[in-house]
Scaffold this active site. Structure first.
Site, PDB file in Angstrom:
ATOM      1  N   ASN A  90       2.837  15.830  23.184  1.00 44.55           N
ATOM      2  CA  ASN A  90       3.214  16.042  21.786  1.00 44.55           C
ATOM      3  C   ASN A  90       4.039  17.309  21.597  1.00 44.55           C
ATOM      4  OD1 ASN A  90       1.777  13.758  21.120  1.00 44.55           O
ATOM      5  ND2 ASN A  90      -0.087  14.876  20.584  1.00 44.55           N
ATOM      6  N   LYS A 147      -8.397  -2.765  15.323  1.00 40.16           N
ATOM      7  CA  LYS A 147      -7.343  -3.555  15.967  1.00 40.16           C
ATOM      8  C   LYS A 147      -7.927  -4.365  17.142  1.00 40.16           C
ATOM      9  CE  LYS A 147      -3.435  -3.579  15.144  1.00 40.16           C
ATOM     10  NZ  LYS A 147      -2.618  -4.384  14.180  1.00 40.16           N
ATOM     11  N   LYS A 157       3.145  10.165  10.260  1.00 45.15           N
ATOM     12  CA  LYS A 157       3.056  10.033  11.718  1.00 45.15           C
ATOM     13  C   LYS A 157       3.841  11.179  12.366  1.00 45.15           C
ATOM     14  CE  LYS A 157       0.934   6.067  11.031  1.00 45.15           C
ATOM     15  NZ  LYS A 157       1.539   4.773  10.881  1.00 45.15           N
ATOM     16  N   TYR A 194      -9.596   3.098  13.661  1.00 42.84           N
ATOM     17  CA  TYR A 194      -8.360   2.297  13.658  1.00 42.84           C
ATOM     18  C   TYR A 194      -8.305   1.387  14.879  1.00 42.84           C
ATOM     19  CZ  TYR A 194      -3.518   1.116  14.796  1.00 42.84           C
ATOM     20  OH  TYR A 194      -2.386   0.432  15.169  1.00 42.84           O
ATOM     21  N   THR A 198      -1.844  -3.112  19.460  1.00 47.70           N
ATOM     22  CA  THR A 198      -1.463  -1.764  19.878  1.00 47.70           C
ATOM     23  C   THR A 198      -2.078  -1.399  21.224  1.00 47.70           C
ATOM     24  OG1 THR A 198      -1.852   0.560  19.333  1.00 47.70           O
ATOM     25  CG2 THR A 198      -3.379  -0.999  18.392  1.00 47.70           C
ATOM     26  N   ASP A 199      -1.437  -0.467  21.932  1.00 49.54           N
ATOM     27  CA  ASP A 199      -2.018   0.004  23.196  1.00 49.54           C
ATOM     28  C   ASP A 199      -3.332   0.764  22.970  1.00 49.54           C
ATOM     29  OD1 ASP A 199      -0.954   2.314  22.045  1.00 49.54           O
ATOM     30  OD2 ASP A 199       0.249   2.898  23.788  1.00 49.54           O
ATOM     31  N   GLU A 200      -3.557   1.215  21.724  1.00 51.05           N
ATOM     32  CA  GLU A 200      -4.766   2.015  21.460  1.00 51.05           C
ATOM     33  C   GLU A 200      -6.060   1.218  21.674  1.00 51.05           C
ATOM     34  OE1 GLU A 200      -4.863   4.621  18.119  1.00 51.05           O
ATOM     35  OE2 GLU A 200      -2.739   5.065  18.258  1.00 51.05           O
ATOM     36  N   THR A 234       0.867  -1.178   0.000  1.00 50.24           N
ATOM     37  CA  THR A 234       0.000   0.000   0.000  1.00 50.24           C
ATOM     38  C   THR A 234       0.907   1.233   0.000  1.00 50.24           C
ATOM     39  OG1 THR A 234       0.010   0.282   2.406  1.00 50.24           O
ATOM     40  CG2 THR A 234      -1.676  -1.219   1.479  1.00 50.24           C
TER      41      THR A 234
HETATM   42  P1  NAD Z   1       2.747   0.694   8.397  1.00 50.61           P
HETATM   43  O1  NAD Z   1       1.497   1.380   7.986  1.00 50.61           O
HETATM   44  O2  NAD Z   1       4.036   1.416   8.336  1.00 50.61           O
HETATM   45  O3  NAD Z   1       2.934  -0.640   7.544  1.00 50.61           O
HETATM   46  C1  NAD Z   1       1.890  -1.498   7.246  1.00 50.61           C
HETATM   47  C2  NAD Z   1       2.357  -2.495   6.185  1.00 50.61           C
HETATM   48  O4  NAD Z   1       1.283  -3.405   5.930  1.00 50.61           O
HETATM   49  C3  NAD Z   1       2.710  -1.836   4.848  1.00 50.61           C
HETATM   50  O5  NAD Z   1       3.886  -2.390   4.325  1.00 50.61           O
HETATM   51  C4  NAD Z   1       1.527  -2.184   3.956  1.00 50.61           C
HETATM   52  O6  NAD Z   1       1.845  -2.271   2.577  1.00 50.61           O
HETATM   53  C5  NAD Z   1       1.107  -3.536   4.526  1.00 50.61           C
HETATM   54  N1  NAD Z   1      -0.298  -3.866   4.277  1.00 50.61           N
HETATM   55  C6  NAD Z   1      -1.380  -3.082   4.515  1.00 50.61           C
HETATM   56  N2  NAD Z   1      -2.504  -3.706   4.136  1.00 50.61           N
HETATM   57  C7  NAD Z   1      -2.119  -4.929   3.670  1.00 50.61           C
HETATM   58  C8  NAD Z   1      -2.823  -6.039   3.154  1.00 50.61           C
HETATM   59  N3  NAD Z   1      -4.156  -6.018   3.016  1.00 50.61           N
HETATM   60  N4  NAD Z   1      -2.124  -7.132   2.764  1.00 50.61           N
HETATM   61  C9  NAD Z   1      -0.772  -7.153   2.873  1.00 50.61           C
HETATM   62  N5  NAD Z   1      -0.058  -6.142   3.333  1.00 50.61           N
HETATM   63  C10 NAD Z   1      -0.717  -5.026   3.741  1.00 50.61           C
HETATM   64  O7  NAD Z   1       2.469   0.165   9.863  1.00 50.61           O
HETATM   65  P2  NAD Z   1       3.447   0.077  11.125  1.00 50.61           P
HETATM   66  O8  NAD Z   1       3.485   1.381  11.792  1.00 50.61           O
HETATM   67  O9  NAD Z   1       4.691  -0.597  10.699  1.00 50.61           O
HETATM   68  O10 NAD Z   1       2.607  -0.908  12.053  1.00 50.61           O
HETATM   69  C11 NAD Z   1       2.720  -2.323  11.883  1.00 50.61           C
HETATM   70  C12 NAD Z   1       1.768  -2.992  12.854  1.00 50.61           C
HETATM   71  O11 NAD Z   1       2.093  -2.620  14.185  1.00 50.61           O
HETATM   72  C13 NAD Z   1       0.309  -2.586  12.646  1.00 50.61           C
HETATM   73  O12 NAD Z   1      -0.483  -3.725  12.796  1.00 50.61           O
HETATM   74  C14 NAD Z   1       0.033  -1.589  13.751  1.00 50.61           C
HETATM   75  O13 NAD Z   1      -1.305  -1.660  14.145  1.00 50.61           O
HETATM   76  C15 NAD Z   1       0.954  -2.084  14.853  1.00 50.61           C
HETATM   77  N6  NAD Z   1       1.479  -1.067  15.773  1.00 50.61           N
HETATM   78  C16 NAD Z   1       2.062   0.072  15.313  1.00 50.61           C
HETATM   79  C17 NAD Z   1       2.617   0.983  16.217  1.00 50.61           C
HETATM   80  C18 NAD Z   1       3.291   2.251  15.743  1.00 50.61           C
HETATM   81  O14 NAD Z   1       3.645   3.094  16.571  1.00 50.61           O
HETATM   82  N7  NAD Z   1       3.536   2.431  14.458  1.00 50.61           N
HETATM   83  C19 NAD Z   1       2.552   0.733  17.600  1.00 50.61           C
HETATM   84  C20 NAD Z   1       1.924  -0.443  18.045  1.00 50.61           C
HETATM   85  C21 NAD Z   1       1.417  -1.338  17.122  1.00 50.61           C
HETATM   86  O1  DAU Z   2      -0.028   3.873  20.306  1.00 51.94           O
HETATM   87  C1  DAU Z   2       0.314   3.056  19.225  1.00 51.94           C
HETATM   88  C2  DAU Z   2      -0.182   3.690  17.954  1.00 51.94           C
HETATM   89  O2  DAU Z   2       0.650   4.819  17.704  1.00 51.94           O
HETATM   90  C3  DAU Z   2      -0.183   2.746  16.765  1.00 51.94           C
HETATM   91  O3  DAU Z   2      -1.100   1.714  17.001  1.00 51.94           O
HETATM   92  C4  DAU Z   2      -0.566   3.473  15.478  1.00 51.94           C
HETATM   93  O4  DAU Z   2      -0.461   2.607  14.368  1.00 51.94           O
HETATM   94  C5  DAU Z   2       0.373   4.645  15.303  1.00 51.94           C
HETATM   95  O5  DAU Z   2      -0.001   5.381  14.156  1.00 51.94           O
HETATM   96  C6  DAU Z   2       0.364   5.542  16.532  1.00 51.94           C
HETATM   97  O6  DAU Z   2      -0.899   6.238  16.665  1.00 51.94           O
HETATM   98  P1  DAU Z   2      -0.988   7.778  17.144  1.00 51.94           P
HETATM   99  O7  DAU Z   2      -2.262   8.332  16.656  1.00 51.94           O
HETATM  100  O8  DAU Z   2      -0.649   7.912  18.563  1.00 51.94           O
HETATM  101  O9  DAU Z   2       0.268   8.354  16.293  1.00 51.94           O
HETATM  102  P2  DAU Z   2       0.457   9.670  15.404  1.00 51.94           P
HETATM  103  O10 DAU Z   2       1.905   9.724  15.073  1.00 51.94           O
HETATM  104  O11 DAU Z   2      -0.519   9.753  14.294  1.00 51.94           O
HETATM  105  O12 DAU Z   2       0.128  10.833  16.423  1.00 51.94           O
HETATM  106  C7  DAU Z   2       0.849  10.961  17.649  1.00 51.94           C
HETATM  107  C8  DAU Z   2       0.266  12.141  18.403  1.00 51.94           C
HETATM  108  O13 DAU Z   2       0.595  13.346  17.689  1.00 51.94           O
HETATM  109  C9  DAU Z   2      -1.250  12.122  18.492  1.00 51.94           C
HETATM  110  O14 DAU Z   2      -1.633  12.636  19.757  1.00 51.94           O
HETATM  111  C10 DAU Z   2      -1.703  13.060  17.377  1.00 51.94           C
HETATM  112  C11 DAU Z   2      -0.579  14.070  17.299  1.00 51.94           C
HETATM  113  N1  DAU Z   2      -0.314  14.636  15.944  1.00 51.94           N
HETATM  114  C12 DAU Z   2      -0.140  13.783  14.917  1.00 51.94           C
HETATM  115  C13 DAU Z   2       0.114  14.264  13.652  1.00 51.94           C
HETATM  116  C14 DAU Z   2       0.301  13.314  12.491  1.00 51.94           C
HETATM  117  C15 DAU Z   2      -0.216  16.004  15.788  1.00 51.94           C
HETATM  118  O15 DAU Z   2      -0.350  16.783  16.739  1.00 51.94           O
HETATM  119  N2  DAU Z   2       0.037  16.491  14.519  1.00 51.94           N
HETATM  120  C16 DAU Z   2       0.200  15.680  13.446  1.00 51.94           C
HETATM  121  O16 DAU Z   2       0.402  16.196  12.313  1.00 51.94           O
END
Ligand code: NAD
Ligand code: DAU
Length: 399
Positions: free
Chosen positions: A292, A197, A232, A193, A140-142, A37
C-alpha cells in the site's frame, strides 16, 4: 441477440462493464437493476441509459416481486451480478447489511433465474433450462482469506507456463510471497465483507449442484480505474492529494494488494460469460502485487508530475504544488482483521479462455489519475451527500 440483466451497474465495476459491453457488442439489450446506494451514481451511466439498448430500473436485488417481474417482462439470457455492499471498512461497522445484500440478494436473483429459465426436468428430477442462459457472479479474491508475505522487498516473478507469457508482455512481474490464490484454494474469509461474498459463492455453487443452474463465478483482485468511489485506497489518495489533505495509511502500510485495471476485469467477465465452462470458477488478476505505501507514493509522484507538466491540471489543485510530497502520509490505526497479502494466480482463465490484461500498472495509474483530474464534476457529485460524514467518522475530523 442476448439480453443481459446487469445488477449494480451504477457502481464502479458495473458501470465500467456496461460501457465496455455497449462498445463491444451492437446486438445486445441490457436491463440495469440498481437501488442506488451511496456507492451507486446515476450520473456515472447517464449517457449509457439513454442508449436505446439499455433500460434502467431502480430497485433492490432483494425485492422478490421486482426481480420476478424483470424476468417475466424481459427475455433475460445473462445475469451479471455486481450488486453488493463492497467496502471492507463499512462491513466492520455494519455486518448485517452485507449479509442481507450479498447473500440474500444474490439468492433472490438465483431463485428467480431458476424459475424463469426452467423448461422441464430430466429423468432424475433435475431441472432443465432454456438454451444459452447463464448466471455470472462477480466475486472477489478476498474469499480466499490472506496469504503470507514472505519477502519484505518484492522479488522478480518468473513464469514457466508459455500460455502465461501474454500476462507479462511488456511488464516486469513481481511478488511478495511464495503462494498464490488458485481456484482450488480453500475459502477462508476473514472480514464480514469477504464472508458475505464467500456465503454468496457457496449459495451459487449449491444452485449449480442441486438444481444444475448454469453458473460461473469470477474472483478478481483489487480493481482501479475511472468511476472508483473515493472511499477505496487509490481514489481516496488521489482526492486527498489534490486537496492537500492527509493520506491515511493503515498499520505499517506494508499490506500487499494485487491491482488490475478495471477494463481488464470487464474483458475477463465478458469472456467468461460467453465462453466459460458451466459451473466453473475463474480467478482474475495480472500478477501485479504492491505494498500500500508504494501505491500511495506512486499516486503522489504521478500527480506531482502531471500538475507540473500541465497548467490546466494545476487549476484542479486545492493546495500549492510544494505541498504535494510524502509529508502528506500519515500512518493511522490498522483496519481490524486486516488481510496481509492477496495475490491471484490467473493460470486457468489465461490458459483455458485466452484472457490477458491489456493495461500495465504504470499506464493504468496514470490514465486513472488523468481521468480524476479531468472529471472533477463527477468527484464532487459523489462526494456530496453523506460522504463527508462517513469520512469524519472513519478517519476522525482532524485528519
Ligand atoms: P460498488 O460499491 O462501487 O458498487 C456497488 C453497486 O451495487 C452500487 O451501484 C450500488 O448502488 C449497488 N447495490 C448495492 N446494494 C444493492 C441492492 N441491494 N440492490 C441493487 N443494487 C445494489 O462496488 P464495485 O467496487 O463496483 O464492486 C462490484 C462487485 O465486484 C461487488 O460484488 C464486489 O464484491 C466485486 N469486486 C470488487 C472488486 C474491487 O476491487 N472493487 C474486486 C473484485 C470483486
Ligand atoms: O481484493 C478485491 C477487493 O478489493 C474487493 O473485493 C473489494 O470490494 C474492494 O473494496 C477491495 O478491498 P480492499 O480492502 O483490498 O480495498 P481498499 O481500497 O479498501 O484497501 C486497499 C488496501 O489499502 C487495504 O490493505 C487497506 C488499505 N487502506 C485503505 C484505505 C481506504 C489504507 O491504508 N488506507 C485507507 O484509507
Amino acid at each position: 441477440m442476448k439480453t443481459y440483466l446487469v445488477t449494480g451497474a451504477a457502481g464502479f465495476i458495473g458501470a465500467n462493464f456496461l460501457k465496455y459491453i455497449l462498445k463491444l457488442h451492437t446486438d445486445i439489450k441490457v436491463i440495469v437493476l440498481d437501488c442506488l446506494t451511496y456507492a451507486g451514481n446515476l450520473g456515472t451511466i447517464k449517457e449509457d441509459i439513454n442508449d436505446s439498448r439499455v433500460i434502467f430500473i431502480k430497485g433492490d436485488i432483494k425485492d422478490n416481486d421486482l426481480v420476478k417481474k424483470i424476468f417475466d417482462d424481459y427475455h433475460i439470457d445473462y445475469v451479471v451480478n455486481f450488486a453488493a455492499e463492497s467496502h471492507v471498512d463499512r462491513s466492520i461497522e455494519n455486518p448485517q447489511l452485507f449479509l442481507e445484500t450479498n447473500i440474500l440478494g444474490t439468492q433472490n436473483i438465483l431463485e428467480n433465474a431458476k424459475k424463469s429459465w426452467m423448461n422441464g426436468q430430466d429423468k432424475n428430477g433435475y431441472p432443465l433450462y432454456r438454451e444459452g442462459v447463464k448466471f455470472l457472479q462477480i466475486s472477489t479474491d478476498e474469499v480466499y482469506g490472506s496469504l503470507s508475505k514472505d519477502y519484505n522487498e518484492a522479488i522478480d516473478l518468473k513464469l514457466e507456463n508459455e500460455d502465461l507469457k501474454n500476462i507479462a508482455k511488456d511488464r516486469k512481474l513481481q511478488t511478495y510471497g511464495e503462494t498464490f490464490f488458485t481456484e482450488k484454494t480453500s475459502l477462508d474469509p476473514r472480514s464480514p465483507y469477504s464472508s458475505s461474498k464467500a456465503g454468496s459463492d457457496f449459495v451459487i455453487l449449491a444452485y449449480a449442484e442441486t438444481y444444475k443452474l448454469p453458473v460461473n463465478i469470477t474472483r478478481c483482485s483489487n480493481n482501479y480505474g475511472p468511476y472508483h468511489f473515493p472511499e477505496k485506497l487509490i481514489p481516496l489518495m488521489i482526492k486527498n492529494v489534490l486537496e492537500g489533505k492527509t493520506l491515511p495509511v493503515y498499520g505499517d502500510g506494508k499490506n500487499v494488494r494485487d491491482w488490475l485495471y478495471v477494463e481488464d476485469h470487464c474483458k475477463a467477465i465478458d469472456i467468461v460469460l460467453r465462453n466459460g465452462a458451466l459451473g466453473e470458477v475463474y480467478n482474475v488478476g495480472g500478477f501485479n502485487e504492491e505494498q500500500n505505501i508504494e501505491i500511495v507514493k506512486l499516486v503522489i509522484d504521478t500527480i506531482k508530475k502531471l500538475v507540473e507538466e500541465n497548467a490546466e491540471y494545476r487549476k484542479v489543485l486545492k493546495t500549492e504544488i510544494e505541498n504535494i510530497n510524502y509529508d502528506l502520509i500519515s500512518y493511522v490505526q490498522d483496519r481490524l482483521g486486516h488481510d496481509r497479502r492477496y495475490a491471484i494466480d490467473p493460470t486457468k482463465i489465461a490458459t483455458e479462455l485466452g484472457w490477458f490484461p491489456e493495461t500495465n500498472f504504470e499506464n493504468g495509474i496514470k490514465k486513472t489519475i488523468v481521468w480524476y483530474l479531468e472529471n472533477q464534476e463527477w468527484c464532487n457529485e459523489v462526494a456530496s451527500g453523506d460522504y463527508q460524514k462517513y469520512y469524519d467518522k472513519m478517519y476522525g475530523e482532524n485528519i
